[in-house]
Scaffold this motif. Structure first.
Motif, PDB file in Angstrom:
ATOM      1  N   GLN A   3       7.682  20.640  39.435  1.00  0.00           N
ATOM      2  CA  GLN A   3       8.397  20.684  40.714  1.00  0.00           C
ATOM      3  C   GLN A   3       8.635  22.125  41.166  1.00  0.00           C
ATOM      4  OE1 GLN A   3      11.836  18.158  40.993  1.00  0.00           O
ATOM      5  NE2 GLN A   3      12.114  18.612  43.157  1.00  0.00           N
ATOM      6  N   ASN A   4       8.895  23.022  40.238  1.00  0.00           N
ATOM      7  CA  ASN A   4       9.061  24.437  40.605  1.00  0.00           C
ATOM      8  C   ASN A   4       8.014  25.277  39.892  1.00  0.00           C
ATOM      9  OD1 ASN A   4      11.529  24.109  42.195  1.00  0.00           O
ATOM     10  ND2 ASN A   4      12.400  23.468  40.238  1.00  0.00           N
ATOM     11  N   PRO A   5       6.771  25.203  40.377  1.00  0.00           N
ATOM     12  CA  PRO A   5       5.671  25.792  39.603  1.00  0.00           C
ATOM     13  C   PRO A   5       5.783  27.296  39.413  1.00  0.00           C
ATOM     14  CG  PRO A   5       4.901  25.138  41.790  1.00  0.00           C
ATOM     15  CD  PRO A   5       6.294  24.602  41.638  1.00  0.00           C
ATOM     16  N   GLU A   6       6.478  27.976  40.350  1.00  0.00           N
ATOM     17  CA  GLU A   6       6.552  29.439  40.260  1.00  0.00           C
ATOM     18  C   GLU A   6       7.206  29.902  38.959  1.00  0.00           C
ATOM     19  OE1 GLU A   6       8.126  27.551  42.405  1.00  0.00           O
ATOM     20  OE2 GLU A   6      10.215  28.177  42.628  1.00  0.00           O
ATOM     21  N   LYS A   7       8.015  29.028  38.376  1.00  0.00           N
ATOM     22  CA  LYS A   7       8.656  29.403  37.105  1.00  0.00           C
ATOM     23  C   LYS A   7       7.636  29.565  35.986  1.00  0.00           C
ATOM     24  CE  LYS A   7      13.077  27.149  37.873  1.00  0.00           C
ATOM     25  NZ  LYS A   7      13.728  25.851  37.629  1.00  0.00           N
ATOM     26  N   HIS A   8       6.435  29.030  36.229  1.00  0.00           N
ATOM     27  CA  HIS A   8       5.440  29.018  35.153  1.00  0.00           C
ATOM     28  C   HIS A   8       4.329  30.044  35.339  1.00  0.00           C
ATOM     29  CE1 HIS A   8       7.438  25.492  33.584  1.00  0.00           C
ATOM     30  NE2 HIS A   8       7.620  25.175  34.845  1.00  0.00           N
ATOM     31  N   PHE A   9       4.415  30.852  36.383  1.00  0.00           N
ATOM     32  CA  PHE A   9       3.402  31.904  36.554  1.00  0.00           C
ATOM     33  C   PHE A   9       3.674  33.045  35.572  1.00  0.00           C
ATOM     34  CE2 PHE A   9       3.182  30.680  41.318  1.00  0.00           C
ATOM     35  CZ  PHE A   9       2.251  29.699  41.037  1.00  0.00           C
ATOM     36  N   PHE A  10       2.604  33.632  35.092  1.00  0.00           N
ATOM     37  CA  PHE A  10       2.797  34.718  34.118  1.00  0.00           C
ATOM     38  C   PHE A  10       1.824  35.873  34.296  1.00  0.00           C
ATOM     39  CE2 PHE A  10      -0.939  33.232  32.094  1.00  0.00           C
ATOM     40  CZ  PHE A  10      -0.907  31.848  32.272  1.00  0.00           C
ATOM     41  N   SER A  11       0.840  35.743  35.204  1.00  0.00           N
ATOM     42  CA  SER A  11      -0.177  36.807  35.340  1.00  0.00           C
ATOM     43  C   SER A  11       0.256  37.876  36.334  1.00  0.00           C
ATOM     44  CB  SER A  11      -1.506  36.201  35.787  1.00  0.00           C
ATOM     45  OG  SER A  11      -1.931  35.236  34.866  1.00  0.00           O
ATOM     46  N   ASN A  12      -0.451  39.003  36.305  1.00  0.00           N
ATOM     47  CA  ASN A  12      -0.121  40.105  37.214  1.00  0.00           C
ATOM     48  C   ASN A  12      -0.647  39.888  38.620  1.00  0.00           C
ATOM     49  OD1 ASN A  12       1.235  41.665  35.325  1.00  0.00           O
ATOM     50  ND2 ASN A  12      -0.709  42.443  34.503  1.00  0.00           N
TER      51      ASN A  12
ATOM     52  N   VAL B 110      -2.779  37.085  41.525  1.00  0.00           N
ATOM     53  CA  VAL B 110      -3.156  35.714  41.878  1.00  0.00           C
ATOM     54  C   VAL B 110      -4.505  35.347  41.263  1.00  0.00           C
ATOM     55  CG1 VAL B 110      -3.930  34.335  43.871  1.00  0.00           C
ATOM     56  CG2 VAL B 110      -1.736  35.571  43.959  1.00  0.00           C
ATOM     57  N   GLU B 111      -5.490  36.259  41.356  1.00  0.00           N
ATOM     58  CA  GLU B 111      -6.821  35.893  40.831  1.00  0.00           C
ATOM     59  C   GLU B 111      -6.817  35.763  39.303  1.00  0.00           C
ATOM     60  OE1 GLU B 111      -9.877  38.624  41.977  1.00  0.00           O
ATOM     61  OE2 GLU B 111      -8.821  40.372  41.171  1.00  0.00           O
ATOM     62  N   GLU B 112      -5.998  36.568  38.627  1.00  0.00           N
ATOM     63  CA  GLU B 112      -5.911  36.426  37.159  1.00  0.00           C
ATOM     64  C   GLU B 112      -5.233  35.115  36.779  1.00  0.00           C
ATOM     65  OE1 GLU B 112      -3.893  39.747  35.283  1.00  0.00           O
ATOM     66  OE2 GLU B 112      -5.141  41.124  36.443  1.00  0.00           O
ATOM     67  N   GLU B 113      -4.205  34.759  37.535  1.00  0.00           N
ATOM     68  CA  GLU B 113      -3.481  33.512  37.265  1.00  0.00           C
ATOM     69  C   GLU B 113      -4.445  32.322  37.364  1.00  0.00           C
ATOM     70  OE1 GLU B 113       0.091  33.491  36.768  1.00  0.00           O
ATOM     71  OE2 GLU B 113      -0.223  31.401  36.189  1.00  0.00           O
ATOM     72  N   LEU B 114      -5.258  32.367  38.404  1.00  0.00           N
ATOM     73  CA  LEU B 114      -6.177  31.264  38.666  1.00  0.00           C
ATOM     74  C   LEU B 114      -7.279  31.183  37.600  1.00  0.00           C
ATOM     75  CD1 LEU B 114      -6.233  29.163  40.816  1.00  0.00           C
ATOM     76  CD2 LEU B 114      -7.432  30.750  42.315  1.00  0.00           C
ATOM     77  N   GLY B 115      -7.772  32.330  37.150  1.00  0.00           N
ATOM     78  CA  GLY B 115      -8.900  32.331  36.210  1.00  0.00           C
ATOM     79  C   GLY B 115      -8.476  32.240  34.744  1.00  0.00           C
ATOM     80  N   PHE B 116      -7.169  32.307  34.495  1.00  0.00           N
ATOM     81  CA  PHE B 116      -6.685  32.465  33.122  1.00  0.00           C
ATOM     82  C   PHE B 116      -7.251  31.424  32.146  1.00  0.00           C
ATOM     83  CE2 PHE B 116      -3.710  31.490  29.721  1.00  0.00           C
ATOM     84  CZ  PHE B 116      -3.654  32.712  29.086  1.00  0.00           C
TER      85      PHE B 116
END
Ligand SMILES: Nc1ncnc2c1ncn2[C@@H]1O[C@H](COP(=O)(O)OP(=O)(O)OP(=O)(O)O)[C@@H](O)[C@H]1O
Ligand SMILES: [Mg+2]
Length: 224
Positions: A88-97, A99-105
């Motif tokens: 429900q609050n996905p932003e709490k789970h981001f950890f990359s520096n 956007v493109e790194e987050e997506l490709g992780f």
């Protein structure tokens, strides 16, 4: 295959605090080919139910089955590889520096070829109108952009089923329309989905079955 129950809940109970059941004897069979909506007022237990299905919370009583397998016998990773889950609050789970790194992780974690990863990332950035943000920090983008990034990050893993908790939060009408189109396309390709939502417009556009929960009980279950 598609007519089999993909998710099955049997006599499911859950309480955060003793003697205050948040999920109160839910029995439910969800087929893969029926896009299913779970609706209900604030605090009715929708997010809790999603977390029980994903094995993030353990039932106080009762069972959750995915593809006829009791999830007590599955690891979180195994459940996650069957069902792409949007918090429900996905932003709490981001950890990359970025956007493109987050997506490709996850693809990089899987050791996939770098050209392939970059292609997939570009495709999803384009689909979700995030290209201009690829070097931005996921923590510093707007709520609608975070929501689109979180959904893109789930789709990049090629899940066979989606469980999305309030996917339209922060999206304007135009972006909701895009999301509806994307989800319809995915459904045509055989990807099943259950969507937890408050958004009646969104529900009407997409769903075959609507389930309403109230105080942890199913009060309405209708195919449309
Ligand atoms: N970690 C927690 N500890 C104790 N109680 C909790 C916890 N998380 C949720 N609850 C309570 O459980 C009930 C159901 O919450 P849940 O988040 O599942 O509802 P929801 O239907 O998803 O609500 P919303 O529409 O606001 O997202 C609420 O009364 C809530 O206060
Ligand atoms: Mg919720």
């Amino acid at each position: 295959m598609n007519s089999l129950n993909f998710i099955e809940l049997r006599n499911l109970y859950f309480e955060y605090k003793e003697e205050n059941p948040i999920i109160n004897n839910i029995n439910l069979k969800i087929k893969k080919d029926e896009v299913t909506a779970i609706l209900g007022p604030n605090g009715s237990g929708k997010t809790t139910l999603g977390k029980l299905i994903m094995g993030i919370l353990r039932p106080t009583d009762g069972q959750v089955y995915i593809s006829n397998k009791d999830i007590l016998n599955m690891t979180l990773a195994q459940i996650g590889s069957k069902i792409g889950y949007l918090f429900q609050n996905p932003e709490k789970h981001f950890f990359s520096n970025t956007v493109e790194e987050e997506l490709g992780f996850v693809l990089r974690l899987k050791g996939l070829n770098e050209d392939y990863v970059e292609n997939q990332v570009e495709e999803l950035l384009k689909l979700f109108q995030l290209e201009y943000l690829k070097k931005s920090s996921p923590l510093l983008i707007s709520q609608g952009e975070k929501q689109r990034l979180a959904i893109a990050a789930i789709l990049i893993n090629d899940p066979e089923y989606l469980l999305l908790d309030e996917p339209t939060t922060g999206l304007d009408m135009e972006r909701k329309d895009i999301l509806i189109k994307v989800l319809k396309e995915l459904n045509k390709k055989g990807i099943g989905m259950t969507i937890i939502s408050h958004d009646h417009f969104f529900v009407e556009e997409l769903f075959h079955r609507v389930i309403n929960i109230h105080r942890g009980e199913i009060i309405y279950d209708q195919r449309i």
